[in-house]
Every structure is written in structure tokens, then in C-alpha cells.
Design a protein around this motif. Structure first.
Motif, PDB file in Angstrom:
ATOM      1  N   LYS A  42      -3.955   5.804  -2.868  1.00 55.10           N
ATOM      2  CA  LYS A  42      -4.738   5.073  -3.858  1.00 55.10           C
ATOM      3  C   LYS A  42      -6.237   5.360  -3.766  1.00 55.10           C
ATOM      4  O   LYS A  42      -6.896   5.574  -4.792  1.00 55.10           O
ATOM      5  CB  LYS A  42      -4.479   3.573  -3.711  1.00 55.10           C
ATOM      6  CG  LYS A  42      -5.184   2.725  -4.769  1.00 55.10           C
ATOM      7  CD  LYS A  42      -5.047   1.251  -4.486  1.00 55.10           C
ATOM      8  CE  LYS A  42      -3.845   0.628  -5.128  1.00 55.10           C
ATOM      9  NZ  LYS A  42      -4.003   0.404  -6.568  1.00 55.10           N
ATOM     10  N   ILE A  43      -6.770   5.377  -2.553  1.00 56.09           N
ATOM     11  CA  ILE A  43      -8.226   5.527  -2.415  1.00 56.09           C
ATOM     12  C   ILE A  43      -8.708   6.834  -3.059  1.00 56.09           C
ATOM     13  O   ILE A  43      -9.621   6.814  -3.887  1.00 56.09           O
ATOM     14  CB  ILE A  43      -8.662   5.423  -0.932  1.00 56.09           C
ATOM     15  CG1 ILE A  43      -8.338   4.026  -0.407  1.00 56.09           C
ATOM     16  CG2 ILE A  43     -10.148   5.737  -0.768  1.00 56.09           C
ATOM     17  CD1 ILE A  43      -8.582   3.844   1.079  1.00 56.09           C
ATOM     18  N   THR A  90      -5.954  -2.694   5.169  1.00 62.21           N
ATOM     19  CA  THR A  90      -5.626  -2.682   3.755  1.00 62.21           C
ATOM     20  C   THR A  90      -6.710  -3.477   3.036  1.00 62.21           C
ATOM     21  O   THR A  90      -7.171  -4.493   3.531  1.00 62.21           O
ATOM     22  CB  THR A  90      -4.263  -3.343   3.490  1.00 62.21           C
ATOM     23  OG1 THR A  90      -4.236  -4.623   4.112  1.00 62.21           O
ATOM     24  CG2 THR A  90      -3.134  -2.479   4.010  1.00 62.21           C
ATOM     25  N   ASP A 119      -7.152  -4.214  -4.065  1.00 61.54           N
ATOM     26  CA  ASP A 119      -7.609  -3.468  -5.231  1.00 61.54           C
ATOM     27  C   ASP A 119      -7.558  -4.399  -6.438  1.00 61.54           C
ATOM     28  O   ASP A 119      -6.512  -4.573  -7.046  1.00 61.54           O
ATOM     29  CB  ASP A 119      -6.701  -2.253  -5.464  1.00 61.54           C
ATOM     30  CG  ASP A 119      -6.967  -1.581  -6.800  1.00 61.54           C
ATOM     31  OD1 ASP A 119      -8.021  -1.866  -7.425  1.00 61.54           O
ATOM     32  OD2 ASP A 119      -6.119  -0.778  -7.224  1.00 61.54           O
ATOM     33  N   THR A 158      -2.998  -2.832  -2.670  1.00 60.81           N
ATOM     34  CA  THR A 158      -4.127  -2.596  -1.786  1.00 60.81           C
ATOM     35  C   THR A 158      -4.304  -1.124  -1.472  1.00 60.81           C
ATOM     36  O   THR A 158      -3.399  -0.319  -1.635  1.00 60.81           O
ATOM     37  CB  THR A 158      -3.949  -3.318  -0.426  1.00 60.81           C
ATOM     38  OG1 THR A 158      -2.679  -2.959   0.104  1.00 60.81           O
ATOM     39  CG2 THR A 158      -4.037  -4.813  -0.554  1.00 60.81           C
ATOM     40  N   ALA A 159      -5.503  -0.834  -0.997  1.00 61.06           N
ATOM     41  CA  ALA A 159      -5.814   0.492  -0.467  1.00 61.06           C
ATOM     42  C   ALA A 159      -5.635   0.431   1.043  1.00 61.06           C
ATOM     43  O   ALA A 159      -5.658  -0.641   1.635  1.00 61.06           O
ATOM     44  CB  ALA A 159      -7.248   0.856  -0.822  1.00 61.06           C
ATOM     45  N   PHE A 169       0.824  -1.209   0.000  1.00 56.29           N
ATOM     46  CA  PHE A 169       0.000   0.000   0.000  1.00 56.29           C
ATOM     47  C   PHE A 169       0.857   1.258   0.000  1.00 56.29           C
ATOM     48  O   PHE A 169       2.074   1.187   0.122  1.00 56.29           O
ATOM     49  CB  PHE A 169      -0.997  -0.013   1.166  1.00 56.29           C
ATOM     50  CG  PHE A 169      -0.368  -0.108   2.538  1.00 56.29           C
ATOM     51  CD1 PHE A 169       0.054  -1.335   3.037  1.00 56.29           C
ATOM     52  CD2 PHE A 169      -0.223   1.013   3.328  1.00 56.29           C
ATOM     53  CE1 PHE A 169       0.627  -1.428   4.305  1.00 56.29           C
ATOM     54  CE2 PHE A 169       0.338   0.926   4.605  1.00 56.29           C
ATOM     55  CZ  PHE A 169       0.767  -0.307   5.089  1.00 56.29           C
ATOM     56  N   ASP A 222      -4.184   6.701   2.459  1.00 55.20           N
ATOM     57  CA  ASP A 222      -3.190   6.413   1.423  1.00 55.20           C
ATOM     58  C   ASP A 222      -3.397   7.282   0.191  1.00 55.20           C
ATOM     59  O   ASP A 222      -4.255   8.175   0.170  1.00 55.20           O
ATOM     60  CB  ASP A 222      -3.257   4.934   1.035  1.00 55.20           C
ATOM     61  CG  ASP A 222      -4.524   4.608   0.251  1.00 55.20           C
ATOM     62  OD1 ASP A 222      -5.435   5.462   0.173  1.00 55.20           O
ATOM     63  OD2 ASP A 222      -4.607   3.495  -0.291  1.00 55.20           O
ATOM     64  N   ALA A 230      -9.526   7.545   4.137  1.00 55.68           N
ATOM     65  CA  ALA A 230      -8.390   7.137   3.319  1.00 55.68           C
ATOM     66  C   ALA A 230      -7.083   7.552   3.982  1.00 55.68           C
ATOM     67  O   ALA A 230      -6.895   8.714   4.314  1.00 55.68           O
ATOM     68  CB  ALA A 230      -8.492   7.777   1.944  1.00 55.68           C
ATOM     69  N   ASN A 280      -4.673   4.574 -12.144  1.00 58.89           N
ATOM     70  CA  ASN A 280      -4.458   3.729 -10.973  1.00 58.89           C
ATOM     71  C   ASN A 280      -3.308   2.753 -11.199  1.00 58.89           C
ATOM     72  O   ASN A 280      -2.353   2.695 -10.419  1.00 58.89           O
ATOM     73  CB  ASN A 280      -5.762   2.975 -10.666  1.00 58.89           C
ATOM     74  CG  ASN A 280      -5.636   2.050  -9.473  1.00 58.89           C
ATOM     75  OD1 ASN A 280      -4.927   2.354  -8.509  1.00 58.89           O
ATOM     76  ND2 ASN A 280      -6.313   0.910  -9.528  1.00 58.89           N
TER      77      ASN A 280
END
Ligand code: ADP
Ligand code: MG
Length: 720
Positions: free
Chosen positions: A187-188, A151, A154, A174-175, A94, A185, A183, A310
Motif C-alpha cells: 500500500k505505501i 501498521t 489509511d 492500514t499501511a 495490511f 507492504d 515500506a 488505492n
């Protein structure tokens, strides 16, 4: 997916690294390492029960939530595949707010009760992990007593296997979220912003007459710059080891004045390194396309073929990691710092960005038909409006301590955000504004077919290397990112502000069409209006020039030179409003990012300053004093007047400067996430560090080489 994807746009390319919409050629060619270590759509098809594979693909294509009942079957197949490929452990990978990647490894194997072990990996373990998250920065979102963070798998970014001489590791992108669902991180929010942009763009596309597209993906193709140096020098430089940049070092007699390095032939050891890096990345499914020398000596660049934001962002993290790992096998160290060497070009990351439909249309590409060009003008206008409206936020998205040596310091690109469109496209917008087409019609232009319409250039044509945000034919290139940065936040911001602008323009279009206007008339009116209101952001001249700084100020453009000037824009009301409206980041989540960024800025400079003080006092000052002693000792103790005087003067100044720096370090403010503290380190600490350096670099030039304890730029940068 083991197919090397072509440069042209395909729906699969938008959607994912072949991992999600694997509708096309799902075969695994022999002898092609590309994607060899990826749990790709092809591998999934081979290994998953038919119905599970179908369901998984449909879910991913539609961007829907995953049916948990699928997870066990996917986990089983993933585990078998990973074990066969030598993996003993798995990790949920992550991207915490530090901008790096984090991983905690778990073994597949558990005691079986009879003295042996069995490999176990359930759907639950695939879908969710619970790392001890207490030591990741959260900017106050999660109280420290509540260490739990989760986590979450994804599935749209394919899992892969990282090899090591002594084993292999299954990595599951992963997120990372807090137990309250916030969130933690990069990524989310990126995924949320991609959804937001897709919704807005699809809505607009319907108004523009497109009935087919179901989803719009944003894409990213990052060009990564880096330095490679011999590891011997790295280990001899505590500043490089601790801070990633040289805190001392006089300018070498030869810099990049001769321009003999850029695009020059690549030294053999470096090429060997690049080839191995690219092979590793190919196995991981990262589609590397180009490599070349960069402007500075020992500086290079690598760029992949673009992918959806992404997957492209996940792959970018891998690129940075593999670049650094492989270097060590060649006795090299890869430096990703934005400014490892003062007086030498710094390193950036060009973020090529576009939007495309699942039917394969690049919305930022002027097309072959008048209708396609209307689409293009609409979406291009939206981007211009977004960048103008949120220029400060974009600037903030690329702020960090390393960047302050570039953006606000007369280096490329400047801290003033502006857009380069190219003379032809700019002319087209101006013609629309004035309502008069261009009489001259060179061949390279596309007929737009309508009376007042100017012709659009088919290819980007001219270039401008100084612009921070340049249109390059079928995409915008956001050039202000730093070489060490994650793509997450800048792209999250780009997507979100673009979504907002698309909606604003879309609403106007809706109203005009309802009012009975023709599509062409309505779009051109909107383009005209948008251009007039936002054209101040468009600039095609030299962004480094002093005249531009003056002109930009006259135009009312922001010039947020240093990070402490820019970072507060992460939490300005306009930012909170747009992120709230599109549900990309709540105010609390924005604040957490702001606090972490401020804290990182302060901590970075604090570490640099302590390292600088220590090197200056324990390595450089003793060397200078030794030389002074020698000078004073000659001529029966009477010294060599001129040299002694020069050296002793510098030693005195150096001592004073070191004391000042040490005092500045001691007076360091208590609260490390406060913008006031950031301003303090910027002016006081950074300033004091600069003074120490300035004198040290002068001493470097007069103290004998055998006494000087640090390798010099002339060695570090030129021994390849
Ligand atoms: P240039 O910078 O000269 O335009 P390229 O055309 O090779 O160079 O593109 C540079 C980067 O832009 C590459 O990583 C490429 O994949 C990426 N790119 C090209 N098209 C797009 C797109 N539609 N969206 C995002 N990135 C793109
Ligand atoms: Mg480029």
C-alpha cells in the motif's frame, strides 16, 4: 457510501469509494445493501461532530496528513458504529510483501476492574498498531531480531465490517512499515506513486492550460478470473490443497474446443454462489458490475466498476477473499491460481488503468474538443513512452511461479510487452508523424479543428484480445497480471513510470512554450517525436504468433520468458533511478521486494516439487505397480504380453523420473533469495517435475479407473 456509483466518471469516483470526498448525495437509502457495512462518508457525517467531519473530509480531499487530534473522535464514532453492528473485535488489515492480506484481531473489550468489561478503542489504537511482524517477509529490510513493524491507518480507504456467523470484525485498512519507516507492504508505495503521478500530471496540466485541477488520481478496474470446482475433488487432490494447482492430470477428451462455456448460461449452483458473493461485496462497498463464464470449463470472471487505485486495490484483495470464503458455503472451492489445470486456459487479472482529475476529466479519453484531444494525445504519448522505456520492469511486475505457465509458455498474454492502440488511433499517430491529415473523414471521428490534425476515434472500436497492454477507448488494460496477484506492485510501477514520462514530455512542452510555440504546435511536435522514438512498442497483430516473436526481437523488444529472467529488473539501475527520483521506493525497498519475489518463486516451486514427488511415489506409482501385478498374474502367471510390456516400461520410466525429481529436490540450493537458486529450480527442479508429470499422465490413461487415486480433469472440470 450507500449510493451505487454510475459508470461515468465523477470526481468522487476518482478520489475514493465515497469515503473521502463525500460531497454529493450523503444519504443512506433503505433496502439497499450497498455499503451497508462500510464506515462511509455518509455514516461519518451522521456520527461525527460536524467540525470533525468537515476537517476530516478536507484533509482527505487534499491528500494531506491527518491531524492526530481528530483521531480520538473518529475512533469513538467508529467503535460505536462497529459495536452496534455486532463487531466484537477490530483489526488493522495490511498487505505484506507476500501479496496477500494479513490481520491480527484485538478485542474491543477490556476488564473494567469490577468483574465486567468495557469497550475501549482510542485514537492511538486507530492510528497505529504494532503486530508481531517477525514472520512477514521483508527481504532483509528488517533484521529478524528487530521484529517491530507498524501498521498505520489509511483514512483514504474506508473501514468496514466483515461478518461471520458467530460475530463480526471491524477491519481498518492500514499501511505496514518498519520502525525505520521503510515500506513493508504493497500500500505505501502505491500511495506514494499516486502522489508522484498527481504532481507530474498537475504540472503538465498547467502547461496545457488547465488551471482548475488540483489533483490527478489513477484509477483501476480489475477483471478477475477464477475457477470453481466441487470441494470433494479439491479434498481428494493433495496437489490442489497444498499448491493450488493440479500437478498431474491428463487432458480431458473435451476441453474448451467447443467454446460452449464462454459467456454460456451460468449453472444454478454457480449463479447462487455468485449472487451471494456479490451481495457480500456490495455490503462492503465493492461495486461489482459484471460476471460471466470464461473460456475454460469451470472458469468464471467478475469485475467491479473502477475506483481510485488505492481503494480499488484494497477492494481487489477483498474480492479474492470473499470469492474464496463464499465458495465453501456452496460446497465449492474457488481457485485463484494462474494455472490450476495444464492444457486448459489459465486465469489472469485485467488491470484497467487510467488517470483522472478531481474535476472529472479522464486524461486518457479522447474528448469532444480539439483542446481535449491535445490533452489526450499528450498523456497517451506519455504512456507509450513509459511502457516502451520500462517494458522489462512491467514484465517483472507480473512475474511469479504461477505466471510462468502463462506468459512464457505460449499462452495469453505473451511475455513480450507491447501496446495495442487500435487501428484508428494508430493511424492518427502515424498521421501526426507524417504531418498529413487523413483525407477520409468518417462520421465516427472527432474534428480536432486544426490543419494538420488527424481526427481521433471517439470510441476504442476494434479489440485485440491477445495484447498485454491494450488501449480500450478511455483507459489502458494491462492484461498480464496473474489471477492471484495483488494489484499493488503493477500499479505502483505503472504510476511511477507514467509520472516520469509525463515529466519528460512536460519539460519539452515547457521549453517549447517558452520558446514561443503555440500550444497546439508544441504538443503535436512532442507527440510526433515521442511516437517516432517509441513506436516499436506498438503492435496490433496476433501476439501469440511465432512471427510476432521474431518481429519483436527485430524491434529490440525484450522477451523475458520466465520469472528468473524478469525479476532482476526490479533492481536494475533504470528502475532504481526512476523509483528514487519519485521517492516511491528506495533502493533498499526495491531490493527487499526483489528478494521476497525471488524467495517466493523458489519456495513455491520447491513445495510443488516435493508435493509432486510424494504424490508420484506414494499414490501414483503404487497404483501403476498394482495394475502391473494384475497384468502379470493373468494367464496362469504368464501375463498379457503387450499390455504388460507397455505398463512395465512406463513404470520403469516413472520410477527413474521420480528418483530424478527427488534428487533435484535434495540438491536444492541453500540460499533461497538468490537468483542463481531461482534459475536452478526453474531448469532442474521444474524440468524434473515436468518429466514425472508427463509419464504420470500417460499412466493415467492406461491404469484402470478404480485403481487411479486422483480425480481426473474430466470430473473436476465438468461436474458443476
Ligand atoms: P471492456 O474490457 O470490454 O472495456 P468495460 O468497459 O466493462 O469492459 O471495462 C472493464 C473494466 O474497466 C471495468 O472494471 C471498468 O470499471 C474498468 N474501467 C472503465 N473505465 C475505467 C477507467 N477510466 N479507469 C480504470 N478502469 C476503468
Ligand atoms: Mg476487458
Amino acid at each position: 457510501m450507500t449510493r451505487i456509483r454510475q459508470q461515468n466518471v465523477t470526481a468522487a469516483q476518482w478520489s475514493s469509494n465515497g469515503g473521502a470526498l463525500g460531497a454529493q448525495d450523503l444519504t443512506i437509502p433503505e433496502n439497499n445493501p450497498f455499503g451497508q457495512n462500510v464506515f462511509s462518508a455518509a455514516v461519518q457525517k451522521e456520527r461525527l461532530p460536524g467540525d470533525v467531519f468537515e476537517k476530516l473530509q478536507t484533509t482527505l480531499a487534499g491528500g494531506e496528513a491527518l491531524d492526530p487530534s481528530l483521531a480520538d473522535a473518529v475512533a469513538e464514532a467508529m467503535k460505536e458504529w462497529a459495536l452496534e453492528n455486532g463487531a466484537t473485535h477490530y483489526t488493522h488489515m495490511f498487505q505484506p510483501l507476500t501479496g496477500s492480506t494479513a490481520e491480527k484481531h484485538d478485542s474491543f473489550f477490556e476488564p473494567s476492574g469490577d468483574g465486567g468489561t468495557i469497550a475501549d478503542f482510542s485514537g492511538k489504537e486507530l492510528i497505529q498498531g504494532e503486530p508481531d511482524a517477525s514472520s512477514f517477509p521483508t527481504g532483509g529490510v528488517r533484521a529478524t531480531f528487530e521484529a517491530r513493524g507498524y501498521t498505520a491507518w489509511d483514512p483514504t480507504s474506508p473501514a468496514f465490517i466483515l461478518e461471520n456467523p458467530n460475530g463480526a470484525l471491524l477491519c481498518i485498512p492500514t499501511a505496514f512499515a518498519s520502525w525505520t519507516g521503510e515500506a513493508l507492504d504493497a500500500k505505501i508505495p502505491l500511495l506514494r506513486s499516486m502522489d508522484a503521478l498527481s504532481r507530474s500530471a498537475i504540472k503538465a496540466l498547467r502547461l496545457l492550460g488547465d488551471e482548475k485541477a488540483q489533483r490527478v488520481f489513477t484509477t483501476v478496474g480489475p477483471e478477475q478470473e477464477y475457477f470453481l470446482i466441487d470441494e470433494q475433488y479439491y479434498f481428494e487432490r493433495p496437489d490442489l490443497v497444498t499448491t493450488g494447482r493440479t500437478l498431474f492430470g491428463a487432458k480431458p477428451p473435451k476441453g474448451h474446443e467447443l467454446d460452449d462455456h464462454y459467456f454460456g448460461s451460468i449453472p444454478e449452483r454457480v449463479l447462487a454462489y455468485m449472487l451471494e458473493t456479490e451481495q457480500e461485496l456490495a455490503k462492503l462497498g465493492v461495486p461489482i458490475k459484471t460476471r460471466h463464464n470464461e473460456v475454460a470449463p469451470a472458469q468464471y470472471e467478475v469485475a467491479p466498476i473502477f475506483e481510485n487505485s488505492n481503494v480499488g486495490s484494497d477492494h481487489q484483495q477483498l474480492v479474492m477473499q470473499i470469492l474464496q470464503n463464499v465458495a465453501r458455503r456452496y460446497g465449492l472451492v474457488c481457485l485463484l491460481h494462474e494455472k490450476p489445470f495444464a492444457g486448459v486456459n489459465g486465469s489472469g487479472k485485467h488491470n484497467n488503468w487510467s488517470m483522472g482529475t478531481d474535476t472529472g476529466i479522464n486524461l486518457l479519453e479522447p474528448g469532444d474538443t480539439p483542446h481535449e484531444n491535445l490533452l489526450f494525445l499528450f498523456f497517451c504519448s506519455a504512456v507509450i513512452q513509459a511502457v516502451n522505456t520500462h517494458q522489462q520492469l512491467l514484465r517483472a511486475s507480473v512475474a511469479n511461479a504461477g505466471q510462468d505457465h502463462r506468459l512464457g509458455a505460449n499462452e495469453a498474454p505473451p511475455a513480450i510487452i507491447s501496446i495495442f492502440l487500435g487501428a484508428e488511433l494508430e493511424k492518427a499517430f502515424m498521421a501526426i508523424e507524417s504531418g498529413s491529415g487523413d483525407a477520409a473523414t468518417p462520421q465516427a471521428y472527432l474534428e480536432m479543428g486544426a490543419s494538420v490534425l488527424p481526427r481521433l476515434p471517439l470510441h476504442g472500436g476494434d479489440r485485440n484480445r491477445t495484447s498485454p497492454f491494450a488501449f480500450t477507448g478511455n483507459k489502458f488494460e494491462f492484461r498480464a497480471l496473474g489471477s492471484s496477484m495483488s494489484l499493488g506492485m503493477p500499479n505502483t510501477i505503472l504510476n511511477t513510470i507514467a509520472a516520469e514520462a509525463i515529466d519528460t514530455l512536460g519539460d519539452k512542452l515547457d521549453a517549447a512554450l517558452t520558446g514561443g510555440a503555440s500550444l497546439e504546435e508544441a504538443v503535436l511536435n512532442i507527440v510526433k517525436e515521442t511516437w517516432t522514438a517509441n513506436k516499436r512498442i506498438v503492435f496490433s497483430g496476433d501476439n501469440y504468433s511465432d512471427e510476432w516473436h521474431t518481429e519483436a526481437e527485430e524491434r529490440g523488444l525484450a522477451n523475458l520468458r520466465q520469472s528468473p529472467d524478469a525479476l532482476p529488473w526490479l533492481v536494475e539501475p533504470t528502475t532504481v533511478a526512476v523509483f528514487g527520483k519519485y521517492e516511491v521506493l528506495s533502493e533498499r525497498e526495491l531490493h527487499s521486494r526483489y528478494e521476497v519475489a525471488v524467495e517466493q518463486y523458489i519456495t513455491t516451486i520447491n513445495i510443488e516439487a516435493e508435493t509432486a514427488a510424494s504424490i508420484a511415489r506414494t499414490m501414483l506409482l503404487p497404483a501403476a505397480v498394482r495394475w502391473l501385478g494384475t497384468l502379470e498374474g493373468v494367464n496362469g502367471g504368464t501375463g498379457i504380453a503387450r499390455l504388460t510390456e507397455e505398463t512395465s516400461g512406463l513404470v520403469d520410466q516413472f520410477t527413474d523420473a521420480i528418483f530424478e525429481l527427488e534428487a533435484a529436490n535434495i540438491n536444492h540450493p541453500e540460499n533461497d533469495s538468490d537468483i542463481g537458486a531461482a534459475k536452478y529450480v526453474q531448469t532442474e527442479v521444474f524440468g524434473a517435475m515436468g518429466k514425472v508429470r508427463e509419464i504420470a499422465d500417460r499412466l493415467e490413461r492406461i491404469v484402470p479407473d478404480d485403481l487411479w487415486p486422483l480425480p481426473k480433469y474430466s470430473e473436476i472440470l465438468f461436474i458443476k
